[in-house]
Design an enzyme around this catalytic site. Structure first.
Site, PDB file in Angstrom:
ATOM      1  N   HIS A   1       0.433  -4.613   7.528  1.00  0.00           N
ATOM      2  CA  HIS A   1       1.068  -3.377   7.071  1.00  0.00           C
ATOM      3  C   HIS A   1       0.066  -2.281   6.755  1.00  0.00           C
ATOM      4  CE1 HIS A   1       4.030  -6.506   5.297  1.00  0.00           C
ATOM      5  NE2 HIS A   1       4.403  -6.191   6.517  1.00  0.00           N
TER       6      HIS A   1
ATOM      7  N   TYR B   1      -0.345  -6.297  -6.326  1.00  0.00           N
ATOM      8  CA  TYR B   1      -1.021  -5.184  -5.668  1.00  0.00           C
ATOM      9  C   TYR B   1      -1.052  -3.981  -6.615  1.00  0.00           C
ATOM     10  CZ  TYR B   1       0.720  -7.344  -1.274  1.00  0.00           C
ATOM     11  OH  TYR B   1       1.042  -8.176  -0.240  1.00  0.00           O
TER      12      TYR B   1
END
Length: 191
Positions: free
Chosen positions: A65, A135
């Site tokens: 991604h 994240y």
């Protein structure tokens, strides 16, 4: 408690951050993020989101991604439960390491963090059931800027350590990096 240890990888701008934990008979204490200690990596960026991911099945892959400009993002990735092989691919236009990848094992035990700047596609394979990832992200999610490359693209030459047990249809359907893929112009980010 010691400072964070920052090591640049062979792909310029990509870093591994090691946590120096204080461990005693009670357990452990560690600093996972310090804006001051990470200033050289962060530049003018600021953390805008903290995201969480749980991958149930060992062998599952998520990725590869990235977000296109003007919403390109830096990710600071940690595994907080289990183990993953975290993989990034340099997709910066004009980079001498364009389409090269780098990987590192992240685990709750080793407490390493991968600092992945703009211009890299990111993905991982879960090496244990129920692996959890955190994240820290420097840009807000933008659906119109969302993109990816196929995890199995021969041009990327990624050797995943386990047989793929699960992947979303979306991730399996990302395009290949063919001759028309020239990368992202992200040189202005993080300055």
């Amino acid at each position: 408690m010691g400072k964070l240890t920052i090591t640049e990888t062979p792909l310029k701008g990509l870093y591994i951050v090691e946590t120096n934990a204080f461990i005693d008979h009670r357990g452990a204490f560690a600093r996972w993020f310090c804006e001051e200690e990470l200033a050289a990596i962060l530049g003018k960026r600021h953390i805008k989101n903290v995201n969480f991911s749980r991958t149930v099945k060992k062998g599952s892959i998520r990725g590869m991604h990235f977000q296109k400009p003007p919403h390109a993002e830096m990710k600071l990735v940690r595994c907080i439960r289990g183990r993953i092989l975290d993989v990034v691919v340099d997709i910066r236009a004009g980079s001498p390491t364009f389409l090269q990848h780098y990987s590192v094992e992240l685990s709750a035990e080793n407490m390493k963090m991968f600092a992945v700047p703009e211009g890299f596609a990111h993905g991982f394979q879960s090496l244990e059931d129920d692996s959890e990832i955190m994240y820290l992200v420097t840009e807000f999610y933008s659906p119109e800027s969302e993109a990816g490359l196929r995890f199995s693209d021969p041009a990327l030459d990624i050797e995943w350590p386990l047989t793929v047990t699960d992947i979303s249809a979306k991730d399996a359907g990302h395009p290949l990096a063919d001759e028309s893929f020239t990368g992202l112009d992200v040189e202005m980010y993080g300055e």
